[in-house]
Design a protein around this motif. Sequence first.
Motif, PDB file in Angstrom:
ATOM      1  N   GLU A 121       0.819  -1.213   0.000  1.00  0.00           N
ATOM      2  CA  GLU A 121       0.000   0.000   0.000  1.00  0.00           C
ATOM      3  C   GLU A 121       0.855   1.266   0.000  1.00  0.00           C
ATOM      4  O   GLU A 121       0.545   2.225  -0.683  1.00  0.00           O
ATOM      5  N   LYS A 163       2.018   1.681  -3.475  1.00  0.00           N
ATOM      6  CA  LYS A 163       0.922   2.115  -4.347  1.00  0.00           C
ATOM      7  C   LYS A 163       0.595   3.587  -4.148  1.00  0.00           C
ATOM      8  O   LYS A 163       0.256   4.302  -5.077  1.00  0.00           O
ATOM      9  N   ARG A 164       0.635   4.014  -2.872  1.00  0.00           N
ATOM     10  CA  ARG A 164       0.246   5.401  -2.566  1.00  0.00           C
ATOM     11  C   ARG A 164       1.441   6.352  -2.622  1.00  0.00           C
ATOM     12  O   ARG A 164       1.376   7.478  -2.119  1.00  0.00           O
ATOM     13  N   ASN A 165       2.540   5.850  -3.194  1.00  0.00           N
ATOM     14  CA  ASN A 165       3.722   6.684  -3.402  1.00  0.00           C
ATOM     15  C   ASN A 165       4.279   7.331  -2.143  1.00  0.00           C
ATOM     16  O   ASN A 165       4.643   8.503  -2.141  1.00  0.00           O
ATOM     17  N   ILE A 166       4.323   6.583  -1.066  1.00  0.00           N
ATOM     18  CA  ILE A 166       4.898   7.116   0.168  1.00  0.00           C
ATOM     19  C   ILE A 166       6.274   6.483   0.341  1.00  0.00           C
ATOM     20  O   ILE A 166       6.415   5.256   0.290  1.00  0.00           O
ATOM     21  N   ASP A 193      -4.868   0.709   6.966  1.00  0.00           N
ATOM     22  CA  ASP A 193      -5.287   1.720   5.992  1.00  0.00           C
ATOM     23  C   ASP A 193      -5.483   3.063   6.687  1.00  0.00           C
ATOM     24  O   ASP A 193      -5.038   4.102   6.217  1.00  0.00           O
ATOM     25  N   GLU A 236      -3.518   6.565   6.017  1.00  0.00           N
ATOM     26  CA  GLU A 236      -4.238   7.769   5.594  1.00  0.00           C
ATOM     27  C   GLU A 236      -4.190   8.886   6.628  1.00  0.00           C
ATOM     28  O   GLU A 236      -3.983  10.051   6.298  1.00  0.00           O
ATOM     29  N   LYS A 278       0.059  10.061   6.481  1.00  0.00           N
ATOM     30  CA  LYS A 278      -0.126  11.145   5.510  1.00  0.00           C
ATOM     31  C   LYS A 278      -0.345  12.498   6.175  1.00  0.00           C
ATOM     32  O   LYS A 278       0.224  13.502   5.770  1.00  0.00           O
TER      33      LYS A 278
END
Lengths: 190, 131
Positions: B59, B62-65, B105, B109, B113
């Motif tokens: 994840e 995928k979320r470019n972190i 998740d 998030e 983030k």
Amino acid sequence: MKDLSMHILDIAQNSITADASLIQIAIHEDMEKNSYEIVIADDGKGMTKEICDRVTDPYFTTRTTRKVGIGLSLLRQNAEQTGGHIDIHSEPGKGTKVRSIFTYDHIDRPALGDISGTIITLVAANPEIDLIYTHTAQNGKYCFDTREIKAALEDMKISNPKIRQYLHEMIEENLTEINPDQPVDGSKYI
Amino acid sequence: MGKVKSLDDLKKMKEEVQSRINLREKSDHPENQVQVKVAMATCGIASGAKEIMDYFINELDKRNIDAIVTQTGCMGYCYAEPTVEITLPGKEPVVFGYVDTKKADEIIEEYIKKGELIDGIIPVTYKTIDE
């Protein structure tokens, strides 16, 4: 532990804690002898005989964060439930070898589970450690050696998600080659 | 089924990934990256820590972190496994307990983030029975 791959992940953590630089995991499926053997050997710091004799005692641990240590105890219990056993050889400064034997067709023998995911998790999280995984089944033998993988990858890290995914599929496909009776989906691998 | 994947194919795959990875800024300083440590002792593994670790790895990518996901031993919170320790750059580590994919998740998030604290944190002041 739900399946044998979880035991392998767990016991291999002991090797990592013991500062091993090479971990060898060998699975030998022998339907003729009706045995399923898993050997995990490392070149870590090893244990004295006194400690080695007590490691399958659930109330013994060298940890300080808690008072119980059930990794090897659970493995022994699972092996013995199938009429098998485990034996542990260790020598200080040389390393440790944990050998567990299960009865192949015993109803209580857990499935192997996601072994490819387990191997990848181990190698990706511990890039400084080398790991050799060999799996022998009725159609042959498969060997996964991180030293070969690292040579092929050069400066690329195994922990890269795309590489991980690729290696995961590579192991699964090779395991299906040596044991075609197994479904391709690693989670159902028995 | 196609041909079995080999080391040669792996090399090709590597080239492909490499060309893409250079687009994203590579950081060799872990203190500037998000660090995710998944507790993976007997207690963690038995509670499904491997799935949680895989989830974080996939994840976050995928979320470019830009993050490093590693494993750690038992922190003594066996009752709350799977546990993960998150260290945001320049911040104190925070430990989350009872992490499933839904919680993971939420951690990504809200905490990773936005830096917002969410339920499920194991406070550092927590004492075991002996203390």
